[in-house]
Design a protein around this motif. Structure first.
Motif, mmCIF file in Angstrom:
data_model
loop_
_atom_site.group_PDB
_atom_site.id
_atom_site.type_symbol
_atom_site.label_atom_id
_atom_site.label_comp_id
_atom_site.label_asym_id
_atom_site.label_seq_id
_atom_site.Cartn_x
_atom_site.Cartn_y
_atom_site.Cartn_z
ATOM 1 N N ASP A 117 11.797 4.889 16.043
ATOM 2 C CA ASP A 117 10.440 4.729 16.585
ATOM 3 C C ASP A 117 10.410 4.297 18.045
ATOM 4 N N GLU A 151 3.998 -11.913 8.849
ATOM 5 C CA GLU A 151 4.204 -10.508 8.470
ATOM 6 C C GLU A 151 4.189 -9.626 9.707
ATOM 7 N N GLY A 176 0.805 -1.220 0.000
ATOM 8 C CA GLY A 176 0.000 0.000 0.000
ATOM 9 C C GLY A 176 0.834 1.264 0.000
ATOM 10 N N GLY A 180 6.342 -1.096 15.450
ATOM 11 C CA GLY A 180 7.487 -1.652 14.722
ATOM 12 C C GLY A 180 8.069 -2.915 15.346
ATOM 13 N N ASN A 218 11.903 0.157 11.595
ATOM 14 C CA ASN A 218 12.298 -0.845 12.580
ATOM 15 C C ASN A 218 12.070 -2.236 11.963
ATOM 16 N N LEU A 256 14.903 4.400 8.431
ATOM 17 C CA LEU A 256 14.326 4.613 9.770
ATOM 18 C C LEU A 256 13.416 3.466 10.220
ATOM 19 N N ALA A 288 4.278 2.221 5.857
ATOM 20 C CA ALA A 288 4.894 3.439 6.421
ATOM 21 C C ALA A 288 5.528 4.337 5.362
ATOM 22 N N PRO A 289 4.732 4.839 4.413
ATOM 23 C CA PRO A 289 5.323 5.652 3.341
ATOM 24 C C PRO A 289 6.058 6.883 3.861
ATOM 25 N N ASP A 290 5.658 7.363 5.043
ATOM 26 C CA ASP A 290 6.304 8.572 5.594
ATOM 27 C C ASP A 290 7.783 8.378 5.906
HETATM 28 P P1 NAD Z 1 1.570 2.165 9.010
HETATM 29 O O1 NAD Z 1 1.617 1.012 9.921
HETATM 30 O O2 NAD Z 1 2.231 1.998 7.696
HETATM 31 O O3 NAD Z 1 2.230 3.434 9.723
HETATM 32 C C1 NAD Z 1 1.695 4.035 10.916
HETATM 33 C C2 NAD Z 1 2.798 4.835 11.617
HETATM 34 O O4 NAD Z 1 3.723 3.930 12.225
HETATM 35 C C3 NAD Z 1 3.617 5.703 10.669
HETATM 36 O O5 NAD Z 1 3.964 6.894 11.317
HETATM 37 C C4 NAD Z 1 4.856 4.882 10.394
HETATM 38 O O6 NAD Z 1 6.007 5.649 10.083
HETATM 39 C C5 NAD Z 1 5.029 4.127 11.703
HETATM 40 N N1 NAD Z 1 5.630 2.800 11.470
HETATM 41 C C6 NAD Z 1 5.005 1.713 10.942
HETATM 42 N N2 NAD Z 1 5.844 0.691 10.858
HETATM 43 C C7 NAD Z 1 7.031 1.122 11.329
HETATM 44 C C8 NAD Z 1 8.308 0.510 11.486
HETATM 45 N N3 NAD Z 1 8.544 -0.764 11.139
HETATM 46 N N4 NAD Z 1 9.312 1.257 11.996
HETATM 47 C C9 NAD Z 1 9.097 2.529 12.364
HETATM 48 N N5 NAD Z 1 7.917 3.158 12.245
HETATM 49 C C10 NAD Z 1 6.897 2.468 11.726
HETATM 50 O O7 NAD Z 1 0.039 2.541 8.820
HETATM 51 P P2 NAD Z 1 -0.636 3.644 7.854
HETATM 52 O O8 NAD Z 1 0.225 4.870 7.787
HETATM 53 O O9 NAD Z 1 -2.018 3.745 8.334
HETATM 54 O O10 NAD Z 1 -0.682 2.952 6.416
HETATM 55 C C11 NAD Z 1 0.276 3.169 5.391
HETATM 56 C C12 NAD Z 1 -0.032 2.236 4.237
HETATM 57 O O11 NAD Z 1 0.132 0.878 4.657
HETATM 58 C C13 NAD Z 1 -1.479 2.339 3.726
HETATM 59 O O12 NAD Z 1 -1.446 2.234 2.316
HETATM 60 C C14 NAD Z 1 -2.166 1.133 4.338
HETATM 61 O O13 NAD Z 1 -3.245 0.679 3.564
HETATM 62 C C15 NAD Z 1 -1.054 0.135 4.349
HETATM 63 N N6 NAD Z 1 -1.187 -0.938 5.353
HETATM 64 C C16 NAD Z 1 -0.737 -2.155 4.967
HETATM 65 C C17 NAD Z 1 -0.756 -3.202 5.874
HETATM 66 C C18 NAD Z 1 -0.197 -4.516 5.447
HETATM 67 O O14 NAD Z 1 0.485 -4.568 4.437
HETATM 68 N N7 NAD Z 1 -0.421 -5.578 6.186
HETATM 69 C C19 NAD Z 1 -1.239 -2.998 7.173
HETATM 70 C C20 NAD Z 1 -1.665 -1.727 7.544
HETATM 71 C C21 NAD Z 1 -1.621 -0.680 6.621
#
Ligand code: NAD
Length: 360
Positions: free
Chosen positions: A336, A279, A77, A264, A295, A293, A285-287
């Motif tokens: 994180d 998984e 995503g 993370g 984890n 960065l 985490a596109p940001d």
């Molecule tokens: P996200 O889990 O990607 O991120 C949420 C927050 O947590 C962000 O600030 C991110 O930087 C931080 N974060 C997440 N994983 C991290 C890691 N390993 N290390 C450090 N920081 C981490 O959730 P979101 O922002 O709501 O979703 C982003 C994209 O991911 C969307 O397109 C969503 O649909 C998708 N998504 C995919 C899955 C999956 O593949 N199973 C699950 C949830 C969301």
């Protein structure tokens, strides 16, 4: 015992490839140290697959997953694909994988590492040594029940509806998983329902209770979902294994996992069919993608779950958990989970630290 395993690697999007890369490093070290013979087949999924082949779950990706002993997935995503047709969105690949691999049980541990106790939003004494496993039914219930939809009534107003439905065998098979995993843990199962209001979860309670006869060594209790949501933040250590429906599990597993402080850090397993899928619980985490960065520990811990649940090598899971624990104890942190006085490391450095521990 077999030492030859084929693993399908589905890195996906955003930080997916970065965290999978660290997990692969760990797999290669385990292969060397434990005399395993691992075949790793990497295939695209999600947005990456859509870009390459026009579909988030191409036929070859699905076939590679189906023929593997286990699947390791990064995340899918991102904003780039938010506007495309729903049927082609990266996230659709997850549903496709779950249904074709018949993954009806989702296992989400919420375990707190001693070094991270203070990252929890709850008081130290409530979460110290916390170790819960939520077993969520994944392919049935209200998310899939028919009829479903939104209708326009004769007076022009609209009515939306979904159906919560569970057949006895669907309840029995998820309960069996919960009892089986509880046997390898603290031998306590809490079945969560809303039997005071919903007939279908009344049946859930009955079926779980009937199956319990086969597991006299495991303690079974029942709790209403609203009470469980409250107890998870009031006294979470009362739980060992929680088993519940798809929607209740969706909500409670997020609540339970957040008790540990960081997204993370949390791995997951989806099992039921011949091939399990592992998984991290986080998304792509596109940001923070591409910045070093991310984890990687949730993905590395997912490798541990793979050895425990798909390969019946629990000692490898224990080894990985101990390596992660040591790295955290030594003060290494990705951003994180960064705390004052600790040493910040990048995604690859964190992977290297875990490997160094595994090599000891
Ligand atoms: P996200 O889990 O990607 O991120 C949420 C927050 O947590 C962000 O600030 C991110 O930087 C931080 N974060 C997440 N994983 C991290 C890691 N390993 N290390 C450090 N920081 C981490 O959730 P979101 O922002 O709501 O979703 C982003 C994209 O991911 C969307 O397109 C969503 O649909 C998708 N998504 C995919 C899955 C999956 O593949 N199973 C699950 C949830 C969301």
């Amino acid at each position: 015992m077999s030492y030859k395993f084929t693993i399908a690697l589905l890195p996906g999007d955003g930080i997916g490839p970065e965290v999978i890369q660290e997990a692969v490093k760990v797999l290669r070290v385990l292969e060397n140290n434990l005399g395993l013979d691992l075949t790793l087949n990497e295939v695209p999924v999600g947005g990456a697959a859509y870009e390459a082949e026009g579909h988030p779950l191409p036929e070859n990706t699905l076939k590679t997953a189906q023929s593997a002993d286990a699947v390791l997935l990064g995340a899918v995503g991102g904003p780039k694909w938010e506007k495309i047709d729903f049927s082609l969105r990266p996230e659709r690949a997850l549903l496709g994988l779950r249904s074709s691999l018949k993954l009806y049980a989702n296992l989400r541990p919420a375990r707190i590492f001693p070094a991270l106790v203070d990252a929890s939003s709850l008081k130290r004494e409530l979460v110290e040594n916390l170790d819960i496993l939520v077993v969520r039914e994944l392919t049935g219930g209200i998310y899939f029940g028919e009829p479903r939809g939104v209708e326009t009534l004769p007076d022009g107003s609209r009515k939306g509806f979904n159906t919560l439905v569970y057949a006895e065998d669907e309840i029995k098979r998820i309960a069996r998983i919960a009892f089986d995993v509880a046997r390898k843990r603290n031998k306590k199962v809490m079945s969560v329902d809303k039997a005071n209001v919903l007939e279908v979860t009344g049946l859930w309670r009955e079926v779980v209770t009937e199956l319990h006869v086969e597991y006299p060594d495991v303690a079974l209790d029942h709790m209403y979902v609203d009470n469980c949501a409250m107890q998870l933040v009031r006294a979470p250590k009362q739980f060992d294994v929680i088993v519940t429906t798809n929607m209740f599990g969706d909500i409670l597993s997020d609540e339970a996992s957040m008790l540990t402080g960081s997204i993370g850090m949390l791995p997951s397993a989806s099992v039921g069919g011949d091939t399990g899928m592992y998984e991290p619980i986080h998304g792509s985490a596109p940001d923070i993608a591409g910045k070093g960065l991310a984890n990687p520990l949730a993905t590395i811990l997912s490798v541990g779950m793979m050895f425990k649940y798909s390969f019946d090598r629990e000692e490898v899971d224990t080894k990985i958990e101990s390596a992660v624990e040591s790295v955290l104890d030594q003060g290494f942190r990705t951003r994180d989970i960064m705390q004052e006085g600790m040493t910040e490391v990048s995604t690859t450095e964190m992977g290297d630290r875990v490997i160094a521990e595994l090599e000891k």
